[in-house]
Design a protein around this motif. Sequence first.
Motif, PDB file in Angstrom:
ATOM      1  N   HIS A   1       0.803  -1.215   0.000  1.00 54.42           N
ATOM      2  CA  HIS A   1       0.000   0.000   0.000  1.00 54.42           C
ATOM      3  C   HIS A   1       0.844   1.276   0.000  1.00 54.42           C
ATOM      4  O   HIS A   1       0.295   2.377   0.025  1.00 54.42           O
ATOM      5  CB  HIS A   1      -0.947  -0.008   1.205  1.00 54.42           C
ATOM      6  CG  HIS A   1      -2.090  -0.943   1.037  1.00 54.42           C
ATOM      7  ND1 HIS A   1      -1.979  -2.298   1.259  1.00 54.42           N
ATOM      8  CD2 HIS A   1      -3.370  -0.730   0.649  1.00 54.42           C
ATOM      9  CE1 HIS A   1      -3.148  -2.871   1.021  1.00 54.42           C
ATOM     10  NE2 HIS A   1      -4.007  -1.949   0.642  1.00 54.42           N
ATOM     11  N   SER A   2       2.162   1.129  -0.016  1.00 52.30           N
ATOM     12  CA  SER A   2       3.053   2.287  -0.034  1.00 52.30           C
ATOM     13  C   SER A   2       3.767   2.475  -1.361  1.00 52.30           C
ATOM     14  O   SER A   2       4.510   3.440  -1.522  1.00 52.30           O
ATOM     15  CB  SER A   2       4.105   2.153   1.080  1.00 52.30           C
ATOM     16  OG  SER A   2       3.485   2.102   2.336  1.00 52.30           O
TER      17      SER A   2
ATOM     18  N   ASP B   1       6.106   5.781  -7.283  1.00 46.83           N
ATOM     19  CA  ASP B   1       4.995   5.929  -8.215  1.00 46.83           C
ATOM     20  C   ASP B   1       5.435   5.750  -9.669  1.00 46.83           C
ATOM     21  O   ASP B   1       4.718   5.167 -10.474  1.00 46.83           O
ATOM     22  CB  ASP B   1       4.321   7.291  -8.018  1.00 46.83           C
ATOM     23  CG  ASP B   1       2.944   7.358  -8.641  1.00 46.83           C
ATOM     24  OD1 ASP B   1       2.309   6.294  -8.806  1.00 46.83           O
ATOM     25  OD2 ASP B   1       2.504   8.471  -8.962  1.00 46.83           O
TER      26      ASP B   1
ATOM     27  N   GLY C   1       1.086   8.565   3.984  1.00 52.40           N
ATOM     28  CA  GLY C   1       0.235   8.412   2.807  1.00 52.40           C
ATOM     29  C   GLY C   1      -0.582   9.658   2.526  1.00 52.40           C
ATOM     30  O   GLY C   1      -0.728  10.071   1.369  1.00 52.40           O
TER      31      GLY C   1
ATOM     32  N   MET D   1       3.181   5.717  -3.014  1.00 51.20           N
ATOM     33  CA  MET D   1       3.750   6.779  -2.208  1.00 51.20           C
ATOM     34  C   MET D   1       5.268   6.873  -2.399  1.00 51.20           C
ATOM     35  O   MET D   1       5.831   7.952  -2.493  1.00 51.20           O
ATOM     36  CB  MET D   1       3.410   6.484  -0.740  1.00 51.20           C
ATOM     37  CG  MET D   1       3.945   7.401   0.286  1.00 51.20           C
ATOM     38  SD  MET D   1       3.639   6.864   2.018  1.00 51.20           S
ATOM     39  CE  MET D   1       2.271   5.735   1.957  1.00 51.20           C
TER      40      MET D   1
ATOM     41  N   PHE E   1      -7.275   8.002   4.465  1.00 54.08           N
ATOM     42  CA  PHE E   1      -6.081   8.176   5.299  1.00 54.08           C
ATOM     43  C   PHE E   1      -6.446   8.787   6.645  1.00 54.08           C
ATOM     44  O   PHE E   1      -5.933   8.377   7.683  1.00 54.08           O
ATOM     45  CB  PHE E   1      -5.049   9.057   4.594  1.00 54.08           C
ATOM     46  CG  PHE E   1      -4.309   8.370   3.482  1.00 54.08           C
ATOM     47  CD1 PHE E   1      -3.573   7.218   3.706  1.00 54.08           C
ATOM     48  CD2 PHE E   1      -4.330   8.894   2.202  1.00 54.08           C
ATOM     49  CE1 PHE E   1      -2.888   6.589   2.678  1.00 54.08           C
ATOM     50  CE2 PHE E   1      -3.644   8.274   1.172  1.00 54.08           C
ATOM     51  CZ  PHE E   1      -2.915   7.118   1.408  1.00 54.08           C
TER      52      PHE E   1
ATOM     53  N   HIS F   1      -8.840  13.129   1.008  1.00 60.35           N
ATOM     54  CA  HIS F   1      -8.415  11.740   1.230  1.00 60.35           C
ATOM     55  C   HIS F   1      -8.902  11.260   2.601  1.00 60.35           C
ATOM     56  O   HIS F   1      -8.105  11.022   3.512  1.00 60.35           O
ATOM     57  CB  HIS F   1      -6.894  11.627   1.121  1.00 60.35           C
ATOM     58  CG  HIS F   1      -6.392  12.061  -0.211  1.00 60.35           C
ATOM     59  ND1 HIS F   1      -6.432  11.238  -1.312  1.00 60.35           N
ATOM     60  CD2 HIS F   1      -5.899  13.250  -0.636  1.00 60.35           C
ATOM     61  CE1 HIS F   1      -5.956  11.900  -2.364  1.00 60.35           C
ATOM     62  NE2 HIS F   1      -5.637  13.113  -1.978  1.00 60.35           N
TER      63      HIS F   1
ATOM     64  N   ALA G   1      -0.287  11.900  -0.849  1.00 59.97           N
ATOM     65  CA  ALA G   1      -1.473  12.129  -1.683  1.00 59.97           C
ATOM     66  C   ALA G   1      -1.719  13.618  -1.877  1.00 59.97           C
ATOM     67  O   ALA G   1      -2.064  14.061  -2.975  1.00 59.97           O
ATOM     68  CB  ALA G   1      -2.693  11.453  -1.046  1.00 59.97           C
TER      69      ALA G   1
ATOM     70  N   TRP H   1       2.011   5.034   8.641  1.00 60.24           N
ATOM     71  CA  TRP H   1       1.689   4.857   7.221  1.00 60.24           C
ATOM     72  C   TRP H   1       0.623   5.852   6.762  1.00 60.24           C
ATOM     73  O   TRP H   1       0.737   6.446   5.693  1.00 60.24           O
ATOM     74  CB  TRP H   1       1.217   3.425   6.965  1.00 60.24           C
ATOM     75  CG  TRP H   1       0.683   3.230   5.596  1.00 60.24           C
ATOM     76  CD1 TRP H   1       1.407   3.010   4.458  1.00 60.24           C
ATOM     77  CD2 TRP H   1      -0.694   3.293   5.191  1.00 60.24           C
ATOM     78  NE1 TRP H   1       0.558   2.915   3.373  1.00 60.24           N
ATOM     79  CE2 TRP H   1      -0.733   3.092   3.802  1.00 60.24           C
ATOM     80  CE3 TRP H   1      -1.879   3.484   5.880  1.00 60.24           C
ATOM     81  CZ2 TRP H   1      -1.927   3.091   3.087  1.00 60.24           C
ATOM     82  CZ3 TRP H   1      -3.066   3.479   5.169  1.00 60.24           C
ATOM     83  CH2 TRP H   1      -3.079   3.281   3.786  1.00 60.24           C
TER      84      TRP H   1
END
Length: 193
Positions: free
Chosen positions: A15-16, A22, A140, A19, A107, A104, A144, A136
């Motif tokens: 999931h990173s 990319d 995150g 971040m 998060f 977001h 974002a 995280w």
Amino acid sequence: MVILVLGLVLFLGAHSVRMLADGWRSGVIARRGEGAWKGVYSLVSIAGLALIVWGYGLARQQPVLLWNPPRGMNHLAALLMLVSFVLLVAAYVPRNGIKARLGHPMFAGVKVWAFAHLLANGTLADVVLFGSFLVWAVLGFLAAKRRDRAAGVQRAPGNGGATAGTLLLGVAFWALFAFWAHAWLFGVRPLGA
């Protein structure tokens, strides 16, 4: 504890990627296709989640107590979880004002969830699990927001009906979880005696 940490590395690592790498992620999707990326991403995430659940369960059998939170922290955590559920729902309900304002909310919801659980739990496994998710979610959210600024993202304002629906769904999911599902899934009644 090793299994829990391995699960966190796999789950939060997957999931990173956006971040932290990319460009690499975009290149893999361009070469292999979005379906292949989502397939590998899903498998790694599921494996990580399974290891987190297993590892946390093992760690709870022989807890290492770091502090003993006062009983009132459970109630504060339950109230914070109400906020968390509304934020998590806001990530998925189109055109709601919460998402329009925060950008977001997923998060933000994870941050509140992790913080609430750190307040109410004082074992080493809790600090590792919820602390990892908190770090995280903070990183995150910042990543974002940076992507949004770089892309010049402008969000349309939310509408009242979608926002009201988000609030109602969030409260309903919170009630279901607080009064039934948490005990069923984890053996702990957050509002129980």
